[in-house]
Write an enzyme that holds these catalytic residues in place. Sequence first.
Site, PDB file in Angstrom:
ATOM      1  CG  HIS A   1      -0.205   0.047   2.528  1.00 44.47           C
ATOM      2  ND1 HIS A   1       0.390   1.190   3.017  1.00 44.47           N
ATOM      3  CD2 HIS A   1       0.039  -0.920   3.428  1.00 44.47           C
ATOM      4  CE1 HIS A   1       0.960   0.934   4.178  1.00 44.47           C
ATOM      5  NE2 HIS A   1       0.767  -0.355   4.452  1.00 44.47           N
TER       6      HIS A   1
ATOM      7  CD  GLU B   1       2.381  -5.596   8.258  1.00 41.26           C
ATOM      8  OE1 GLU B   1       2.510  -6.824   8.069  1.00 41.26           O
ATOM      9  OE2 GLU B   1       3.146  -4.753   7.760  1.00 41.26           O
TER      10      GLU B   1
END
Length: 197
Positions: A9, A79
Amino acid sequence: MSDLLLVRHGETAWSATGRHTGRTDVPLTARGVEEAISLAPFFRDRHPALVLTSPLRRAAATAELAGLTGGVADPDLYEWDYGGYEGVTTPEILRDRPDWSLWTDGVPPGAPGHPGENAAQVGARADRVLARAAEVLGADRGNVVLVAHAHLLRVLTARYLGLPPEHGRLFLLRTGTYSVLSTEHGLPVVAGWNSRP
């Protein structure tokens, strides 16, 4: 065989300052938006068979801005759960634990619902994602794109190559980049890393 494309990202305020950003849903910065948009030319003429994203908005927004439509949120692409180190920088941790390594030591538990993870636990999630991707790649239906986070994608790369999860430490990954995992003579290889169009 088709390729597995990894996208980290775009920049967030926490990634820009080195804060461990696991499950905190931090949005993209203006620079992060620009990084995500800059990926669009690379994906413009590619039509992936499958796009999987982390459920967090920084990954979903990156996918959308890069022109990757139809993405499916996959909780295994979250994550690393940094537990008690969520929002803390590595230099801050090293003041109290000078020999600490995320890759070998993991993290202490954090707030309720955030027990923290070690490399093996993240590796187990990465293995599940790779198994889902392999179904599509093995059928040669097209590329698979994963839009997620640095540490998770680094562990996933290690696992793709047949390495232990803690070997993800070898693969530095910048924000707003794409990487290509492929095969050569039937063996897994890194065909491109940390690239920007």
